[in-house]
Design a protein around this motif. Structure first.
Motif, mmCIF file in Angstrom:
data_model
loop_
_atom_site.group_PDB
_atom_site.id
_atom_site.type_symbol
_atom_site.label_atom_id
_atom_site.label_comp_id
_atom_site.label_asym_id
_atom_site.label_seq_id
_atom_site.Cartn_x
_atom_site.Cartn_y
_atom_site.Cartn_z
ATOM 1 N N ASP A 1 1.288 14.404 -23.208
ATOM 2 C CA ASP A 1 2.429 13.588 -22.786
ATOM 3 C C ASP A 1 2.198 12.846 -21.469
ATOM 4 O OD1 ASP A 1 4.950 12.618 -23.359
ATOM 5 O OD2 ASP A 1 5.993 14.204 -22.279
ATOM 6 N N VAL A 2 1.037 12.218 -21.330
ATOM 7 C CA VAL A 2 0.713 11.521 -20.085
ATOM 8 C C VAL A 2 1.738 10.446 -19.752
ATOM 9 C CG1 VAL A 2 -0.895 9.840 -19.098
ATOM 10 C CG2 VAL A 2 -1.758 11.996 -19.991
ATOM 11 N N ILE A 3 2.202 9.708 -20.763
ATOM 12 C CA ILE A 3 3.083 8.572 -20.486
ATOM 13 C C ILE A 3 4.369 9.000 -19.793
ATOM 14 C CG2 ILE A 3 4.364 8.552 -22.678
ATOM 15 C CD1 ILE A 3 3.876 5.409 -22.593
ATOM 16 N N ASN A 4 4.833 10.224 -20.036
ATOM 17 C CA ASN A 4 6.053 10.720 -19.390
ATOM 18 C C ASN A 4 5.779 11.409 -18.060
ATOM 19 O OD1 ASN A 4 8.138 9.891 -21.182
ATOM 20 N ND2 ASN A 4 7.445 11.430 -22.647
ATOM 21 N N LYS A 5 4.525 11.341 -17.618
ATOM 22 C CA LYS A 5 4.169 11.951 -16.343
ATOM 23 C C LYS A 5 3.863 10.911 -15.270
ATOM 24 C CE LYS A 5 2.456 16.181 -18.476
ATOM 25 N NZ LYS A 5 1.319 17.071 -18.746
ATOM 26 N N LEU A 6 4.146 9.661 -15.584
ATOM 27 C CA LEU A 6 3.838 8.591 -14.641
ATOM 28 C C LEU A 6 4.998 8.290 -13.707
ATOM 29 C CD1 LEU A 6 1.932 6.120 -16.988
ATOM 30 C CD2 LEU A 6 1.004 7.926 -15.526
ATOM 31 N N ILE A 7 6.206 8.677 -14.092
ATOM 32 C CA ILE A 7 7.400 8.400 -13.295
ATOM 33 C C ILE A 7 8.186 9.688 -13.114
ATOM 34 C CG2 ILE A 7 9.518 7.044 -13.123
ATOM 35 C CD1 ILE A 7 8.315 5.050 -15.045
ATOM 36 N N LYS A 8 8.652 9.929 -11.900
ATOM 37 C CA LYS A 8 9.500 11.088 -11.650
ATOM 38 C C LYS A 8 10.864 10.854 -12.278
ATOM 39 C CE LYS A 8 11.455 13.959 -7.981
ATOM 40 N NZ LYS A 8 11.608 14.165 -6.526
ATOM 41 N N GLN A 9 11.299 11.786 -13.106
ATOM 42 C CA GLN A 9 12.612 11.668 -13.722
ATOM 43 C C GLN A 9 13.694 11.739 -12.655
ATOM 44 O OE1 GLN A 9 12.952 14.774 -16.628
ATOM 45 N NE2 GLN A 9 11.264 14.027 -17.860
ATOM 46 N N PHE B 1 0.833 -1.210 0.000
ATOM 47 C CA PHE B 1 0.000 0.000 0.000
ATOM 48 C C PHE B 1 0.866 1.259 0.000
ATOM 49 C CE2 PHE B 1 -3.192 -2.739 2.542
ATOM 50 C CZ PHE B 1 -3.684 -3.294 1.367
ATOM 51 N N ALA B 2 1.943 1.246 0.788
ATOM 52 C CA ALA B 2 2.837 2.413 0.832
ATOM 53 C C ALA B 2 3.505 2.621 -0.519
ATOM 54 C CB ALA B 2 3.888 2.228 1.922
ATOM 55 N N ARG B 3 3.880 1.528 -1.188
ATOM 56 C CA ARG B 3 4.451 1.646 -2.535
ATOM 57 C C ARG B 3 3.421 2.197 -3.515
ATOM 58 N NH1 ARG B 3 9.263 -0.301 -4.020
ATOM 59 N NH2 ARG B 3 10.415 -1.546 -2.501
ATOM 60 N N MET B 4 2.176 1.788 -3.384
ATOM 61 C CA MET B 4 1.125 2.294 -4.280
ATOM 62 C C MET B 4 1.028 3.813 -4.184
ATOM 63 S SD MET B 4 -1.847 -0.599 -3.665
ATOM 64 C CE MET B 4 -3.076 0.186 -4.751
ATOM 65 N N ILE B 5 1.018 4.318 -2.951
ATOM 66 C CA ILE B 5 0.945 5.765 -2.741
ATOM 67 C C ILE B 5 2.194 6.443 -3.293
ATOM 68 C CG2 ILE B 5 0.876 7.589 -1.003
ATOM 69 C CD1 ILE B 5 -1.787 6.116 -1.362
ATOM 70 N N ALA B 6 3.365 5.863 -3.024
ATOM 71 C CA ALA B 6 4.625 6.461 -3.483
ATOM 72 C C ALA B 6 4.707 6.492 -5.000
ATOM 73 C CB ALA B 6 5.803 5.687 -2.898
ATOM 74 N N ASN B 7 4.260 5.428 -5.657
ATOM 75 C CA ASN B 7 4.314 5.371 -7.122
ATOM 76 C C ASN B 7 3.328 6.340 -7.779
ATOM 77 O OD1 ASN B 7 6.346 3.428 -7.732
ATOM 78 N ND2 ASN B 7 4.989 1.794 -7.049
ATOM 79 N N ALA B 8 2.226 6.614 -7.100
ATOM 80 C CA ALA B 8 1.213 7.515 -7.664
ATOM 81 C C ALA B 8 1.416 8.967 -7.241
ATOM 82 C CB ALA B 8 -0.185 7.048 -7.236
ATOM 83 N N TRP B 9 2.322 9.197 -6.303
ATOM 84 C CA TRP B 9 2.484 10.529 -5.704
ATOM 85 C C TRP B 9 2.818 11.605 -6.741
ATOM 86 C CZ3 TRP B 9 1.735 11.782 -0.552
ATOM 87 C CH2 TRP B 9 2.119 13.066 -0.164
ATOM 88 N N TYR B 10 3.841 11.365 -7.532
ATOM 89 C CA TYR B 10 4.307 12.384 -8.479
ATOM 90 C C TYR B 10 3.274 12.689 -9.569
ATOM 91 C CZ TYR B 10 8.219 15.213 -10.209
ATOM 92 O OH TYR B 10 9.035 16.249 -10.574
ATOM 93 N N PRO B 11 2.657 11.689 -10.180
ATOM 94 C CA PRO B 11 1.614 11.996 -11.166
ATOM 95 C C PRO B 11 0.468 12.835 -10.596
ATOM 96 C CG PRO B 11 2.248 9.705 -11.337
ATOM 97 C CD PRO B 11 2.941 10.247 -10.120
ATOM 98 N N VAL B 12 0.128 12.599 -9.321
ATOM 99 C CA VAL B 12 -0.997 13.318 -8.710
ATOM 100 C C VAL B 12 -0.582 14.712 -8.240
ATOM 101 C CG1 VAL B 12 -2.569 13.368 -6.723
ATOM 102 C CG2 VAL B 12 -2.271 11.262 -8.038
ATOM 103 N N LYS B 13 0.515 14.809 -7.471
ATOM 104 C CA LYS B 13 0.859 16.073 -6.842
ATOM 105 C C LYS B 13 1.638 17.016 -7.749
ATOM 106 C CE LYS B 13 -0.217 17.318 -3.653
ATOM 107 N NZ LYS B 13 -1.497 18.026 -3.412
ATOM 108 N N TYR B 14 2.513 16.490 -8.593
ATOM 109 C CA TYR B 14 3.318 17.371 -9.445
ATOM 110 C C TYR B 14 2.636 17.633 -10.784
ATOM 111 C CZ TYR B 14 7.355 19.351 -11.860
ATOM 112 O OH TYR B 14 8.183 20.187 -12.569
#
Length: 345
Positions: A194-202, A51-64
């Motif tokens: 460019d959604v696909i490049n917004k799923l992972i923090k560079q 669950f913590a990983r789920m939040i961490a993986n989704a954090w950047y797409p949602v907040k940034y």
């Protein structure tokens, strides 16, 4: 990327269909987090770690990047809740976010994480098992050679055949997850580029050094009295910033037609706020137009091509039309604002 490696040791058809019926991002982030745990050598995995990983993986797409996950998705709400109730910042990396969520002494945070336990752990197994929640739990524990994992109240145990398969093919499986996640999120953000490049923090954002040195420095040397379009102060060629007119966190590119030299002290407070078309576009356009006219035929090829991407006749006319440019910028700002980006005050 829909092609998964075949193996006689696992149910390939079940794996290929795990995302067939999705109304939220839970399954994507649940599976991604399990794969990441397996990459670290974990076979018996606590649910709270997933669950913590789920939040961490989704954090950047949602907040940034402020992507919408749809009305049925609770992950965005959880992230905003944790952002307001913890010391986690927008730019914290995944490791730091997981650490803070798991090491917290506040029981309320763990309780909120366990909201994700309501459906996703057993519904993810729908290609293998049908029935009620309790029936899926029982079946996964009994028929352990078939399903990807066995389900228990506080943890899962990844079955050996699946563990071996996922460790061997982790990168391809993650590409499969991200491809399907991108399709899902793009459908809910149809006007967001460019959604696909917004799923992972560079790992590291590219600097704008070349644009500064080869474009805006050249311009400011010729036009020493140029003023910042936001503060109206004369720009110092030795102390100014190059910034995105429409924020990078929305457009996700560094093309020259969206860049502008601005007051360095103002830029530190601007963050990713939106300019006003009414207040700022005219000066932005005038600065862009003047720079193009100053360079003329001497403009570097790279930047000519970047203008060509939005002005197809740029090579012929060496001109950007006010109305056409406004028609390009205005919708971007409108959609960004609708996605939650705030305007400059």
């Amino acid at each position: 990327m829909n092609q998964l490696p075949f193996s006689p040791d696992i149910n390939n058809n079940a794996l290929a269909s795990v995302f067939n019926y999705t109304s939220a991002t839970y399954k994507f982030y649940w599976f991604l987090s399990i794969v990441e745990e397996i990459e670290l050598g974990s076979k018996e995995i606590k649910k709270e770690n997933i669950f913590a990983r789920m939040i961490a993986n989704a954090w950047y797409p949602v907040k940034y990047f402020k992507l919408s996950f749809g009305s049925q998705d609770y992950i965005s709400e959880l992230i905003n809740d944790f952002f307001n109730s913890t010391s986690i910042t927008i730019n914290d990396d995944k490791k730091e976010i997981r650490k803070r969520l798991l090491n917290t002494k506040e029981s309320s945070i763990l309780k909120k994480l366990y909201h994700l336990d309501k459906n996703v752990p057993h519904k993810f197994l729908s290609p293998w098992y049908k029935g009620t929640k309790s029936a899926v739990y029982e079946a996964s524990q009994r028929d352990y050679d078939n399903s990807i994992y066995q389900l228990f109240k506080t943890h899962i145990i990844v079955n050996q055949n699946w563990y071996d398969y996922i460790r061997l093919n982790a990168k391809i499986i993650k590409d499969f997850i991200y491809w399907n996640l991108a399709l899902f999120i793009q459908a809910r953000n149809p006007n967001t580029p460019d959604v696909i490049n917004k799923l992972i923090k560079q790992a590291k954002r590219k600097t704008l050094t070349k644009q500064r040195q080869k474009f805006w420095n050249v311009y400011l040397e010729q036009k020493p009295n140029t003023k910042c379009i936001f503060t109206n102060e004369i720009l110092d060629i030795n102390n100014y910033h190059v910034d995105h007119f429409v924020p990078y966190s929305f457009v996700s590119h560094d093309l020259i037609w969206n860049l502008v030299p601005i007051n360095s002290s103002f830029n530190t407070s601007k963050n990713n706020k939106l300019p006003s078309i009414k207040k700022h576009f005219k000066d932005f356009y005038s600065l862009q137009k003047d720079a193009i006219e100053m360079f003329g035929e001497s403009m570097p090829k790279k930047y000519k091509e970047e203008y060509l991407s939005v002005f197809p006749d740029f090579n012929d006319q060496r001109h950007i039309d006010f109305i056409k440019f406004k028609d390009i910028i205005s919708p971007l700002i409108t959609v960004a604002h609708n996605n939650g980006f705030e305007f400059l005050e």
